[in-house]
Design an enzyme around this catalytic site. Structure first.
Site, PDB file in Angstrom:
ATOM      1  N   GLU A  83       2.920   9.399  12.581  1.00 56.40           N
ATOM      2  CA  GLU A  83       3.464   9.770  11.275  1.00 56.40           C
ATOM      3  C   GLU A  83       2.415  10.418  10.379  1.00 56.40           C
ATOM      4  OE1 GLU A  83       5.572   7.593   7.443  1.00 56.40           O
ATOM      5  OE2 GLU A  83       5.478   6.550   9.354  1.00 56.40           O
ATOM      6  N   ASP A  84       1.162   9.932  10.436  1.00 55.27           N
ATOM      7  CA  ASP A  84       0.159  10.343   9.447  1.00 55.27           C
ATOM      8  C   ASP A  84      -0.950  11.243   9.983  1.00 55.27           C
ATOM      9  OD1 ASP A  84       1.555   8.823   7.645  1.00 55.27           O
ATOM     10  OD2 ASP A  84       0.251   7.078   7.784  1.00 55.27           O
ATOM     11  N   ASP A 154       2.291  -5.598   9.401  1.00 55.47           N
ATOM     12  CA  ASP A 154       1.860  -4.422   8.637  1.00 55.47           C
ATOM     13  C   ASP A 154       2.047  -4.673   7.145  1.00 55.47           C
ATOM     14  OD1 ASP A 154       1.202  -1.779   7.931  1.00 55.47           O
ATOM     15  OD2 ASP A 154       3.273  -1.120   8.143  1.00 55.47           O
TER      16      ASP A 154
END
Length: 721
Positions: A83-84, A154
C-alpha cells in the site's frame, strides 16, 4: 502490561529487531521479511520522526507475543509495503508463498481511517467511512481469522504511539478503536489486547473522566490494597483449610480497569465512591472439578449475591471464554471472584491465539472451548443485503455484547445477545426455521414470537409451510442474522408490491388491461424497473409518456384521446395525490394506521381514495387483484414532532443528561412535563420534541440503552390533519 509498555518506548530499528528475536527465534523467511521491510520503507518516517519500519517490526512483535506463526509474522512485517511503497503484490506471492501473500493482500484491502481526512462536523461521513473500514476488515478476514489478529496488533501499536498525532486525530482514532478494534479483540477472546485498547482509547476520548478515576485510585491505593490483600489471604486460607495444596492453585488480585469502572458508573448512574465491586480476585486451579470445589468453599464461608453468579465454564461464551463469576461480601465490601483452570486462563488472556501459542498447553480434550467463528461467517450473508452503515450497526451488535444462553428441546446450546426474542432464537437454529416460524413454546408454555428470552429458557419453535414476512418486527429483533434475513425478505416483498402498484396505477390512468400495459413496458425495457413508478413521480410521468407514444403510434383516434391525459395534483391535508380522475375525498383505513412518513398506497373507489400502509395485509389481496390505484405521497414537513415518555431512576442530573442527549442528536425539546405523582417509585417524564429527521431508530437505541423508555411515538400521524 510490561510487554506493551516496553514496546511503546522503542524508537530504533535495532531495538525492535532485538525484541522480536527475544520473542520468536528468527527463521530464514522472517529474516528475509525484515530485510525487505527495511529496504522498501527506507527513507520513510512517522510523524514522531521515528523510522517507519519500526512500526511493522513492533506489530510483528505483538503478533509473535500472541502466538503468531511464520506466515503471520512475515505478513505483519510486510503489511504496509504494497500500500505504501513501490512493492507489488506479485513480489510477496513469488518470494513468500501463497499463505503470506494472501494475508498481505487481505491486509492491503483494509483502508486505514487514520490516512483519511474527514470533515470535523460531518458525523454522517464519519459513520459511513468507519463502517466501510469495518466491513472491509471483516470481509477480508472471513477466509482467515489470522488477518484480524494482525490488524488488531497493528492498531495496538498505533495506540501505543498516538502521542505524536494532533488531538483531533487522537480522538478520531481512539473512537474507531473503541467501537471497532476492541470489540474484535473481544470476539477473538484476546482479553489482554481488548482491555489495553479500551483503556488507551478511554484516555484520549474522555481525559477528564479517566484522570478522575486514576486520581481516586491513587488516593485510595493504600486502603484498596489493604482490603484486597486481606481478602486474598482469607480466600487462600479457606482453600488450604479445605483440602487444596499450596501448589495446586493461584490467587491473583486486581483492581478493576479504568474503562470497566467508567462503564459501570454510567450504567448504574453512580460515582466511583459508590461502586460496590471495585476489587476482584481470580482463583486459578488445575482442573474443572476444582473450579466447583472452590465455588462451594467460597459460597459456604462468605455471603454471595445470587444474581451475580454466572457459570461460563459449563456454558462457554462464543469467544471461548470460560470462567465462573460470582460476587461475595466480606466485611461489608463486595468482591468479584473469578474461578478458572490454568488452561482456561491462557484461553481467556490470549483467546484464539492461545490455540497457536500454547500448542502444548491448550489441548484437545482439556475442557477448554475454542472461539466460535460463526459470527464472521454470517458477514458473508449480511454483506449482500445491507449498505455499509447497516452492516456496521448489525455486526457491531454481534461483536460486543452481553450474552444469554438458551436451549433447544434437545439440549442444544445457543448463545444470543441480551434482549433477544423468540424469533431471534428461531433464526439462530436455521434461516428456514426463522422464515417459517408460526408459534413457539418457552419452558413448555405457549409464547409470542416477540417474547424476550432469558438465560436458561428452553425454546421450541412450530413452523408453517409458508414463509412469514413480518416487516414491522425488524426493530424488535436483536441478532444481525435475524434482522438481515427478515430485511431481505421484506425488501423482496416490497419490490413485488411496488411492481404491482405501479401496474395498477398505470392501468387506472389509461383504463387498460394489465396485460396490455405490461406488453408496452416490455417493449421499452421497463419491466424490471417499473416498480420505481409507485414512489417516484418523475419516473411515473416518464413511463406515462412512453405508453402514450406507444398508443399514439397504433391508432389515429387514440391520438385525440390520450393527448388529453394530464395527471393533476390533489392536496388533502398531509397527503398529495396525482391522478387524471376526480377524487373528492380521502380516508385512512382502520386496519393498519399508517403514521406520517410510512410507505403508503392509495386505493381508488369511485371518487374516493383510501390510504393503507404499503405492507398492510388487508390491502395485499386488493393489490394482487389489480384494483384501481392512484399515485400518493406525503407532503413535505419541515419538522416532525415526537412524544417520549420515560421513567427515570432517582439520581442527580438524570433529566439534564437526558435532555443533553436529545439535543446532541438534533432533537429540539418543546415541552417537558415531569409528574412525580403518577408513579412515585419510578417518576414519569413526558417530553415533546421536534426534528427534521424521519429516522428515529438511532436515537431510540441510544435512549433505550440508558433509560426506561415507556413510549416513543410520532405526534404527526395521518389522523391529525
Amino acid at each position: 502490561m510490561d510487554f506493551l509498555s516496553n514496546l511503546s518506548k522503542i524508537e530504533h530499528i535495532d531495538d525492535a529487531i532485538s525484541l522480536l528475536d527475544n520473542i520468536y527465534p528468527l527463521s530464514d523467511s522472517v529474516k528475509k521479511a525484515l530485510d525487505d521491510a527495511q529496504r522498501f520503507h527506507e527513507g520513510q518516517f512517522r510523524k514522531s520522526g521515528i523510522p517507519y519500519v519500526v512500526h511493522p517490526i513492533c506489530v510483528a512483535c505483538i503478533v509473535a507475543y500472541y502466538g503468531g506463526d511464520d506466515s503471520m509474522i512475515c505478513a505483519a512485517l510486510l503489511h504496509d509495503v504494497v500500500e505504501d511503497t513501490l512493492c507489488e503484490s506479485e513480489y510477496i506471492h513469488n518470494h513468500y508463498g501463497e499463505h503470506v501473500g494472501a494475508l498481505v493482500d487481505a491486509l492491503t484491502k483494509i483502508v486505514e481511517i487514520r490516512n483519511e481526512e474527514l470533515p470535523s462536523n460531518a458525523s454522517g461521513a464519519k459513520i459511513a467511512t468507519q463502517a466501510m473500514s469495518f466491513r472491509k476488515m471483516l470481509l477480508a478476514s472471513i477466509e482467515d481469522t489470522r488477518v484480524l489478529v494482525i490488524k488488531v496488533s497493528d492498531r495496538m501499536h498505533n495506540m501505543l504511539t498516538l502521542d505524536a498525532l494532533s488531538s483531533e486525530k487522537q480522538i478520531r482514532i481512539s473512537k474507531e478503536t473503541l467501537v471497532v478494534y476492541a470489540p474484535i479483540a473481544h470476539r477473538l477472546g484476546i482479553s489482554l489486547l481488548k482491555n489495553e485498547l479500551e483503556d488507551r482509547s478511554f484516555y484520549y476520548i474522555f481525559p477528564d473522566e479517566y484522570n478522575k478515576i486514576q486520581s481516586y485510585m491513587i488516593e485510595e491505593k493504600q486502603n484498596l490494597s489493604l482490603r484486597l490483600n486481606e481478602f486474598t489471604q482469607k480466600v487462600t486460607t479457606l482453600l488450604l483449610n479445605n483440602g487444596f495444596l499450596r501448589d495446586s492453585f493461584e490467587v491473583q488480585s486486581r483492581i478493576k480497569r479504568p474503562y470497566s469502572i467508567y462503564l459501570k458508573m454510567q450504567r448504574k448512574g453512580v460515582g466511583i465512591d459508590e461502586m460496590l465491586d471495585l476489587l476482584a480476585i481470580r482463583v486459578v486451579v488445575k482442573n474443572t472439578i476444582d473450579c466447583y470445589r472452590v465455588l462451594g468453599i467460597i459460597h459456604t464461608n462468605l455471603k454471595p449475591i445470587p444474581s451475580r453468579l454466572k457459570d461460563y465454564v459449563a456454558l462457554p461464551k462464543d469467544n471461548g471464554y470460560q470462567t465462573i463469576h460470582t460476587t461475595v461480601f466480606n466485611d461489608s465490601v463486595a468482591y468479584e471472584v473469578q474461578i478458572r483452570t490454568f488452561d482456561m486462563h491462557k484461553n481467556a488472556e490470549f483467546g484464539i491465539a492461545a490455540h497457536w501459542k500454547y500448542k502444548g498447553g491448550v489441548k484437545s480434550g482439556s475442557g477448554v472451548a475454542e472461539p466460535n467463528a460463526k459470527w464472521l461467517e454470517n458477514m458473508k450473508y449480511d454483506d449482500k443485503n445491507l449498505n455499509a452503515e447497516e452492516f456496521y450497526e448489525l455486526a457491531k451488535n454481534d461483536l460486543y455484547r452481553e450474552d444469554i444462553v438458551v436451549f433447544s428441546p434437545t439440549g442444544e446450546i445457543f448463545n444470543l445477545p441480551l434482549g433477544s426474542v423468540v424469533l431471534d432464537f428461531a433464526y439462530a437454529v436455521h434461516s428456514k426455521v426463522g422464515d417459517t416460524a408460526k408459534e413457539a413454546f418457552v419452558n413448555h408454555q405457549k409464547a409470542p414470537l416477540l417474547q424476550k428470552l432469558k438465560s436458561g429458557d428452553i425454546v421450541r419453535i412450530i413452523t408453517d409451510t409458508e414463509v412469514q414476512t413480518r416487516c414491522t418486527w425488524i426493530d424488535s429483533l436483536k441478532t444481525s442474522k435475524a434482522k438481515s434475513r427478515m430485511r431481505a425478505l421484506c425488501n423482496n416483498r416490497s419490490k413485488e408490491i411496488d411492481r404491482k402498484v405501479a401496474l395498477n396505477i398505470l392501468a387506472t390512468i389509461f383504463n387498460k388491461e394489465h396485460e396490455e400495459i405490461e406488453s408496452m413496458l416490455k417493449k421499452h425495457n421497463l419491466k424490471d424497473t417499473i416498480g420505481n413508478a409507485s414512489n417516484d413521480f418523475t419516473f411515473l410521468k416518464d413511463v406515462k409518456s412512453k405508453i402514450e407514444a406507444e398508443i399514439e403510434s397504433n391508432s389515429f383516434f387514440n391520438i385525440m384521446r390520450f393527448r388529453s391525459v394530464k395527471l393533476r395534483e390533489l392536496n388533502f391535508d398531509n397527503i398529495i395525490l396525482y391522478t387524471n380522475h376526480n377524487i373528492n375525498d380521502i380516508s385512512f383505513d382502520y386496519c393498519c394506521h399508517p403514521k406520517y412518513g410510512d410507505s403508503v398506497v392509495c386505493i381508488k373507489s369511485a371518487q374516493k381514495a383510501v390510504i393503507h400502509h404499503k405492507l398492510c395485509n388487508k390491502v395485499q389481496e386488493k393489490i394482487d387483484s389489480g384494483i384501481d390505484q392512484v399515485f400518493v405521497k406525503w407532503k413535505k414537513s419541515a419538522n416532525l414532532a415526537f412524544n417520549i415518555i420515560v421513567a427515570f431512576e432517582e439520581h442527580k442530573g438524570v433529566i439534564a443528561d437526558f435532555l443533553i442527549t436529545l439535543a446532541k442528536y438534533g432533537y429540539n425539546v418543546l415541552k417537558v412535563d415531569y409528574d412525580r405523582h403518577k408513579n412515585q417509585f419510578s417518576p414519569l417524564c413526558d417530553v415533546i420534541v421536534e426534528t427534521r429527521s424521519t429516522d428515529t431508530r438511532k436515537i431510540k437505541e441510544i435512549l433505550q440503552k440508558k433509560y426506561k423508555i415507556i413510549k416513543f411515538s410520532n405526534l404527526k400521524d395521518v389522523y391529525s390533519g
